[in-house]
Design a protein around this motif. Sequence first.
Motif, mmCIF file in Angstrom:
data_model
loop_
_atom_site.group_PDB
_atom_site.id
_atom_site.type_symbol
_atom_site.label_atom_id
_atom_site.label_comp_id
_atom_site.label_asym_id
_atom_site.label_seq_id
_atom_site.Cartn_x
_atom_site.Cartn_y
_atom_site.Cartn_z
ATOM 1 N N ASN A 133 8.416 -7.141 17.536
ATOM 2 C CA ASN A 133 9.490 -7.230 16.549
ATOM 3 C C ASN A 133 8.914 -7.503 15.157
ATOM 4 O OD1 ASN A 133 11.777 -6.979 18.374
ATOM 5 N ND2 ASN A 133 11.180 -8.990 19.152
ATOM 6 N N VAL A 134 9.386 -6.730 14.180
ATOM 7 C CA VAL A 134 8.952 -6.920 12.797
ATOM 8 C C VAL A 134 10.170 -6.820 11.890
ATOM 9 C CG1 VAL A 134 8.414 -4.454 12.537
ATOM 10 C CG2 VAL A 134 7.408 -6.124 10.965
ATOM 11 N N ASP A 135 10.242 -7.705 10.898
ATOM 12 C CA ASP A 135 11.334 -7.695 9.923
ATOM 13 C C ASP A 135 10.735 -7.700 8.523
ATOM 14 O OD1 ASP A 135 13.580 -7.966 8.385
ATOM 15 O OD2 ASP A 135 14.335 -9.768 9.382
ATOM 16 N N LEU A 136 10.686 -6.522 7.914
ATOM 17 C CA LEU A 136 10.117 -6.400 6.578
ATOM 18 C C LEU A 136 11.078 -6.870 5.493
ATOM 19 C CD1 LEU A 136 8.414 -2.873 6.778
ATOM 20 C CD2 LEU A 136 7.335 -5.120 7.046
ATOM 21 N N ASP A 137 12.361 -7.048 5.846
ATOM 22 C CA ASP A 137 13.379 -7.372 4.839
ATOM 23 C C ASP A 137 13.620 -8.866 4.679
ATOM 24 O OD1 ASP A 137 13.594 -4.654 4.766
ATOM 25 O OD2 ASP A 137 15.504 -4.543 5.813
ATOM 26 N N GLU A 138 13.004 -9.676 5.531
ATOM 27 C CA GLU A 138 13.332 -11.107 5.536
ATOM 28 C C GLU A 138 12.824 -11.819 4.282
ATOM 29 O OE1 GLU A 138 13.093 -14.996 8.506
ATOM 30 O OE2 GLU A 138 12.075 -13.121 9.054
ATOM 31 N N TYR A 139 11.688 -11.390 3.758
ATOM 32 C CA TYR A 139 11.110 -12.052 2.588
ATOM 33 C C TYR A 139 10.835 -11.030 1.480
ATOM 34 C CZ TYR A 139 10.198 -15.800 5.939
ATOM 35 O OH TYR A 139 10.329 -16.769 6.906
ATOM 36 N N GLU A 140 10.955 -11.483 0.254
ATOM 37 C CA GLU A 140 10.587 -10.656 -0.889
ATOM 38 C C GLU A 140 9.237 -11.129 -1.430
ATOM 39 O OE1 GLU A 140 12.085 -7.954 -1.898
ATOM 40 O OE2 GLU A 140 13.579 -8.233 -0.307
ATOM 41 N N ILE A 141 8.506 -10.230 -2.083
ATOM 42 C CA ILE A 141 7.235 -10.612 -2.682
ATOM 43 C C ILE A 141 7.219 -10.205 -4.159
ATOM 44 C CG2 ILE A 141 6.012 -10.416 -0.494
ATOM 45 C CD1 ILE A 141 4.794 -7.801 -1.484
ATOM 46 N N THR A 142 6.405 -10.892 -4.931
ATOM 47 C CA THR A 142 6.352 -10.672 -6.375
ATOM 48 C C THR A 142 5.435 -9.494 -6.712
ATOM 49 O OG1 THR A 142 4.455 -12.138 -6.666
ATOM 50 C CG2 THR A 142 6.658 -13.148 -6.730
ATOM 51 N N GLU A 143 5.514 -9.063 -7.952
ATOM 52 C CA GLU A 143 4.627 -8.000 -8.419
ATOM 53 C C GLU A 143 3.172 -8.472 -8.402
ATOM 54 O OE1 GLU A 143 5.323 -4.822 -9.113
ATOM 55 O OE2 GLU A 143 7.336 -5.307 -8.349
ATOM 56 N N ASP A 144 2.948 -9.739 -8.710
ATOM 57 C CA ASP A 144 1.581 -10.288 -8.659
ATOM 58 C C ASP A 144 1.022 -10.207 -7.245
ATOM 59 O OD1 ASP A 144 1.583 -10.839 -11.333
ATOM 60 O OD2 ASP A 144 2.044 -12.973 -11.126
ATOM 61 N N GLU A 145 1.885 -10.501 -6.277
ATOM 62 C CA GLU A 145 1.421 -10.445 -4.886
ATOM 63 C C GLU A 145 1.123 -9.004 -4.482
ATOM 64 O OE1 GLU A 145 2.865 -11.672 -0.382
ATOM 65 O OE2 GLU A 145 3.262 -13.001 -2.077
ATOM 66 N N LYS A 146 1.925 -8.061 -4.943
ATOM 67 C CA LYS A 146 1.654 -6.655 -4.649
ATOM 68 C C LYS A 146 0.289 -6.243 -5.187
ATOM 69 C CE LYS A 146 6.504 -5.162 -4.546
ATOM 70 N NZ LYS A 146 7.532 -4.309 -5.188
ATOM 71 N N GLU A 147 -0.049 -6.727 -6.370
ATOM 72 C CA GLU A 147 -1.352 -6.421 -6.952
ATOM 73 C C GLU A 147 -2.486 -7.028 -6.117
ATOM 74 O OE1 GLU A 147 -1.500 -7.587 -11.035
ATOM 75 O OE2 GLU A 147 0.209 -6.313 -11.613
ATOM 76 N N LYS A 148 -2.260 -8.237 -5.611
ATOM 77 C CA LYS A 148 -3.279 -8.891 -4.777
ATOM 78 C C LYS A 148 -3.479 -8.118 -3.471
ATOM 79 C CE LYS A 148 -6.196 -12.173 -3.870
ATOM 80 N NZ LYS A 148 -7.456 -12.278 -4.632
ATOM 81 N N ILE A 149 -2.378 -7.667 -2.876
ATOM 82 C CA ILE A 149 -2.473 -6.896 -1.638
ATOM 83 C C ILE A 149 -3.193 -5.575 -1.887
ATOM 84 C CG2 ILE A 149 -1.113 -5.665 0.110
ATOM 85 C CD1 ILE A 149 0.965 -7.951 -0.164
ATOM 86 N N GLU A 150 -2.958 -4.985 -3.067
ATOM 87 C CA GLU A 150 -3.676 -3.754 -3.418
ATOM 88 C C GLU A 150 -5.171 -4.029 -3.524
ATOM 89 O OE1 GLU A 150 -4.813 0.070 -4.667
ATOM 90 O OE2 GLU A 150 -3.212 -0.735 -3.411
ATOM 91 N N GLU A 151 -5.556 -5.182 -4.052
ATOM 92 C CA GLU A 151 -6.971 -5.551 -4.093
ATOM 93 C C GLU A 151 -7.549 -5.660 -2.683
ATOM 94 O OE1 GLU A 151 -7.490 -9.144 -6.327
ATOM 95 O OE2 GLU A 151 -6.470 -8.354 -8.107
ATOM 96 N N PHE A 152 -6.767 -6.259 -1.786
ATOM 97 C CA PHE A 152 -7.200 -6.350 -0.383
ATOM 98 C C PHE A 152 -7.394 -4.957 0.208
ATOM 99 C CE2 PHE A 152 -4.867 -10.676 0.216
ATOM 100 C CZ PHE A 152 -5.965 -11.345 -0.296
ATOM 101 N N ARG A 153 -6.450 -4.068 -0.064
ATOM 102 C CA ARG A 153 -6.516 -2.708 0.492
ATOM 103 C C ARG A 153 -7.822 -2.026 0.078
ATOM 104 N NH1 ARG A 153 -5.703 2.550 -0.648
ATOM 105 N NH2 ARG A 153 -5.535 2.051 -2.865
ATOM 106 N N VAL A 154 -8.167 -2.142 -1.184
ATOM 107 C CA VAL A 154 -9.392 -1.520 -1.689
ATOM 108 C C VAL A 154 -10.625 -2.135 -1.022
ATOM 109 C CG1 VAL A 154 -10.821 -1.180 -3.736
ATOM 110 C CG2 VAL A 154 -8.337 -0.871 -3.879
ATOM 111 N N LYS A 155 -10.644 -3.461 -0.880
ATOM 112 C CA LYS A 155 -11.774 -4.131 -0.231
ATOM 113 C C LYS A 155 -11.908 -3.720 1.237
ATOM 114 C CE LYS A 155 -12.227 -8.457 -2.853
ATOM 115 N NZ LYS A 155 -12.143 -9.936 -2.755
ATOM 116 N N ILE A 156 -10.759 -3.633 1.929
ATOM 117 C CA ILE A 156 -10.769 -3.279 3.356
ATOM 118 C C ILE A 156 -11.326 -1.875 3.561
ATOM 119 C CG2 ILE A 156 -9.268 -2.773 5.342
ATOM 120 C CD1 ILE A 156 -7.447 -5.072 4.234
ATOM 121 N N LEU A 157 -10.976 -0.964 2.686
ATOM 122 C CA LEU A 157 -11.441 0.419 2.812
ATOM 123 C C LEU A 157 -12.954 0.539 2.658
ATOM 124 C CD1 LEU A 157 -8.594 2.272 0.896
ATOM 125 C CD2 LEU A 157 -9.091 2.424 3.338
#
Length: 361
Positions: A133-157
């Motif tokens: 079970n996954v609920d993507l709608d339960e929490y909202e995230i900020t634009e700053d957090e989106k940028e941090k996750i994008e940094e993670f994505r680049v590092k993971i690749l």
Amino acid sequence: MTNKVYITDCEGPLALNDNAFEMCSHFIKDGEELYKILSSFDDYLVEVEKKEGYHIGGTLAFITPFFKAAGIKNQDLINYSKENINAVCGIENVFFLSNNFIDSYIVSTSYSQYIHALCDKYDFSFENTYKTNVDLDEYEITEDEKEKIEEFRVKILECKSIIDFRGNEDSKQLKEDFNTLNDIFFNQIKNLDSYKIMNKIKPVGGVEKENSVKDIISKNHVDLSNVMYVGDSITDLEPLSYVKSNGGLAISFNGNKYAVENADIAIITEDAIAFAVILDLFARLGKYYTLGFIDQYEYLPEGMYEGFRISHKFLDYFKEHFDGKQYPIIAKITDENREELIKKSTEMRHKVRGDDVASIM
């Protein structure tokens, strides 16, 4: 219904999809490569690191921050799942049996959105499913957090060595890449709101699948000798082994080496009709009659047309599609044939599911 229970994994035995992989590829930039790295990291944590308290299937949690950063919502997962079901050829025969002649359950690592879509398509009871079970709608995230996750994505690749970790466990690069991934997912990401989504996800894989089987047995008050479990991958290792070691019937359907090594029976085929024949015999006549049929089938497949109480519907299908051609493999797994069956099953797995999906353990 009978006093028997049939339990199956979803992706592999029922459908050719790897739904999470496909959605990751569809919704996230470089999602195909991202998923391969995270799936291998998931395997590494179990096989090499043997991380305490960690169970196989964590990939489905790891990718949720990237869905969230891409603005994906629950409805997007639902819509994509409904529009992209790729079922095993002839699987409607298996669903006909499971819906009408035996108490049946799906135990899958797949997201609930995909399982719901499959149940709707084949009129299977959603209540009889165990899923992630996954609920993507339960929490909202900020634009700053989106940028941090994008940094993670680049590092993971950049951590590509983890994909081919087997046989390279002493590689310096592999250890560096593992440490990077481990730090991201078990340290840094804990400081983000998206961790709340990730932390709530309890993937139904490995030990959790085994626990699901135990729950089904308890609810149905059935002896394990009357249980049939069908799986195809590393997430089915524990339930296959549990059912096999306790007298049930454990079946690998186009399985990888983990499935074949822990099953009683290997079914190797492009078509679900062999699966339907075995389920039909098990539901009506039980484990030992089914094993007797397999003994005869291995020796002389054409012998199925005489002397066995197989439904005329399935016999007619076999005659139409396989008479005079290569029959599906239905074989008892022994020490003598195990490696050959792993080879043939792996080849079929790649043929019907494609190299990308089949290579995911």
